[in-house]
Design an enzyme around this catalytic site. Structure first.
Site, PDB file in Angstrom:
ATOM      1  N   PRO A   1      11.212  -4.936   3.267  1.00  0.00           N
ATOM      2  CA  PRO A   1      12.192  -5.908   2.783  1.00  0.00           C
ATOM      3  C   PRO A   1      12.097  -6.209   1.290  1.00  0.00           C
ATOM      4  O   PRO A   1      11.007  -6.327   0.737  1.00  0.00           O
ATOM      5  CB  PRO A   1      11.884  -7.167   3.610  1.00  0.00           C
ATOM      6  N   ASN A   2      13.269  -6.299   0.704  1.00  0.00           N
ATOM      7  CA  ASN A   2      13.475  -6.691  -0.707  1.00  0.00           C
ATOM      8  C   ASN A   2      13.110  -5.603  -1.708  1.00  0.00           C
ATOM      9  O   ASN A   2      13.358  -5.757  -2.904  1.00  0.00           O
ATOM     10  CB  ASN A   2      12.714  -7.995  -1.036  1.00  0.00           C
TER      11      ASN A   2
ATOM     12  N   ARG B   1      14.565  -7.529  -9.043  1.00  0.00           N
ATOM     13  CA  ARG B   1      13.702  -8.518  -8.416  1.00  0.00           C
ATOM     14  C   ARG B   1      12.444  -8.800  -9.262  1.00  0.00           C
ATOM     15  O   ARG B   1      11.647  -7.897  -9.496  1.00  0.00           O
ATOM     16  CB  ARG B   1      13.271  -7.925  -7.067  1.00  0.00           C
TER      17      ARG B   1
ATOM     18  N   TYR C   1       7.161  -6.923 -10.557  1.00  0.00           N
ATOM     19  CA  TYR C   1       7.391  -5.607  -9.944  1.00  0.00           C
ATOM     20  C   TYR C   1       7.873  -4.536 -10.920  1.00  0.00           C
ATOM     21  O   TYR C   1       8.023  -3.384 -10.531  1.00  0.00           O
ATOM     22  CB  TYR C   1       8.385  -5.745  -8.784  1.00  0.00           C
TER      23      TYR C   1
ATOM     24  N   ASN D   1       4.948   0.548   2.217  1.00  0.00           N
ATOM     25  CA  ASN D   1       4.973  -0.755   1.553  1.00  0.00           C
ATOM     26  C   ASN D   1       5.805  -1.658   2.458  1.00  0.00           C
ATOM     27  O   ASN D   1       7.036  -1.596   2.463  1.00  0.00           O
ATOM     28  CB  ASN D   1       5.589  -0.664   0.161  1.00  0.00           C
TER      29      ASN D   1
ATOM     30  N   ALA E   1       6.710  -8.284   2.470  1.00  0.00           N
ATOM     31  CA  ALA E   1       6.109  -9.505   3.017  1.00  0.00           C
ATOM     32  C   ALA E   1       5.691  -9.357   4.480  1.00  0.00           C
ATOM     33  O   ALA E   1       4.829 -10.104   4.959  1.00  0.00           O
ATOM     34  CB  ALA E   1       7.083 -10.671   2.857  1.00  0.00           C
TER      35      ALA E   1
ATOM     36  N   ASP F   1       1.059  -3.325  15.309  1.00  0.00           N
ATOM     37  CA  ASP F   1       0.935  -2.639  16.607  1.00  0.00           C
ATOM     38  C   ASP F   1       1.589  -1.260  16.576  1.00  0.00           C
ATOM     39  O   ASP F   1       1.089  -0.322  17.198  1.00  0.00           O
ATOM     40  CB  ASP F   1       1.553  -3.486  17.724  1.00  0.00           C
TER      41      ASP F   1
ATOM     42  N   GLU G   1      -1.357   1.898   3.392  1.00  0.00           N
ATOM     43  CA  GLU G   1      -0.663   0.672   2.963  1.00  0.00           C
ATOM     44  C   GLU G   1      -0.652   0.607   1.442  1.00  0.00           C
ATOM     45  O   GLU G   1      -1.705   0.743   0.820  1.00  0.00           O
ATOM     46  CB  GLU G   1      -1.439  -0.527   3.536  1.00  0.00           C
TER      47      GLU G   1
ATOM     48  N   HIS H   1       0.988  -1.392  -2.228  1.00  0.00           N
ATOM     49  CA  HIS H   1       1.681  -2.508  -2.867  1.00  0.00           C
ATOM     50  C   HIS H   1       1.783  -2.248  -4.351  1.00  0.00           C
ATOM     51  O   HIS H   1       0.819  -1.770  -4.963  1.00  0.00           O
ATOM     52  CB  HIS H   1       0.928  -3.824  -2.638  1.00  0.00           C
TER      53      HIS H   1
ATOM     54  N   ARG I   1      -2.622 -12.743  -6.229  1.00  0.00           N
ATOM     55  CA  ARG I   1      -1.421 -13.589  -6.175  1.00  0.00           C
ATOM     56  C   ARG I   1      -1.651 -14.773  -5.225  1.00  0.00           C
ATOM     57  O   ARG I   1      -2.782 -15.171  -5.002  1.00  0.00           O
ATOM     58  CB  ARG I   1      -0.212 -12.723  -5.777  1.00  0.00           C
TER      59      ARG I   1
ATOM     60  N   ARG J   1      -0.710 -14.011   0.348  1.00  0.00           N
ATOM     61  CA  ARG J   1      -0.626 -12.545   0.176  1.00  0.00           C
ATOM     62  C   ARG J   1      -1.998 -11.877   0.261  1.00  0.00           C
ATOM     63  O   ARG J   1      -2.097 -10.663   0.269  1.00  0.00           O
ATOM     64  CB  ARG J   1       0.005 -12.202  -1.172  1.00  0.00           C
TER      65      ARG J   1
END
Ligand code: DQA
Length: 146
Positions: A11-12, A19, A24, A75, A78, A88, A99, A101, A108, A112
């Site tokens: 998301p986002n 953004r 970012y 990524n 949130a 899961d 993972e 970011h 932060r 987070r």
């Protein structure tokens, strides 16, 4: 044959470039994907990209990756911090998931600092901007240690 890797953005992340550029950066998601695609070519790997703002769509894409891809760069945005359903799904599929970011989630806000997906991921790479994706690529291509 090189690795076939799915790069997933949650998301986002479709709003990259617009953004919170102070956090970012100014690059769009399209630019990020292009950088990752070129890096993959150099590593003799093939990448596909998937972005969704929806938890269920991300879960469906993780399921569909089974038997198709050698690994996933994720990524989760949130969702990283609270989606047990995505956790899961990662645990369910028999694929290495790294993972990533863009920002350093540990530097932060407190919420987070926790990643509920970290325990089921191969590695967590955070805070290197697009470099987080490139390091994940190296890991999945067997060219780097965690
Ligand atoms: C992010 C960090 C998350 O905390 C945030 O919710 C995002 C982006 C990153 O790439 O830095 O959406 O995953």
């Amino acid at each position: 044959m090189g690795k076939h890797i799915l790069v997933m953005n949650g998301p986002n992340l479709n709003l990259l470039g617009i953004r919170e550029p102070g956090i970012y950066g100014n690059d769009t998601l399209e630019t990020l994907c292009e950088t990752v695609r070129r890096a993959a070519e150099e590593r003799d790997a093939a990448v596909d990209f998937f972005q969704s703002n929806h938890e269920g769509a991300l879960i469906d894409a993780l399921h569909a990756a089974m038997g198709v891809y050698d690994g996933v760069i994720l990524n989760a945005g949130a969702y990283t911090h609270y989606s047990y359903a995505i956790r899961d799904a990662i645990a369910a599929i028999r694929l290495p998931v790294v993972e990533v970011h863009l920002s350093d989630i540990h530097a932060r806000e407190a919420f987070r600092h926790v990643s509920v997906i970290e325990p089921v991921c191969t590695a967590q790479i955070s805070g290197l901007g697009v470099g987080s994706y490139l390091k994940a690529l190296d890991l999945l291509c067997g060219e780097a240690d965690v």
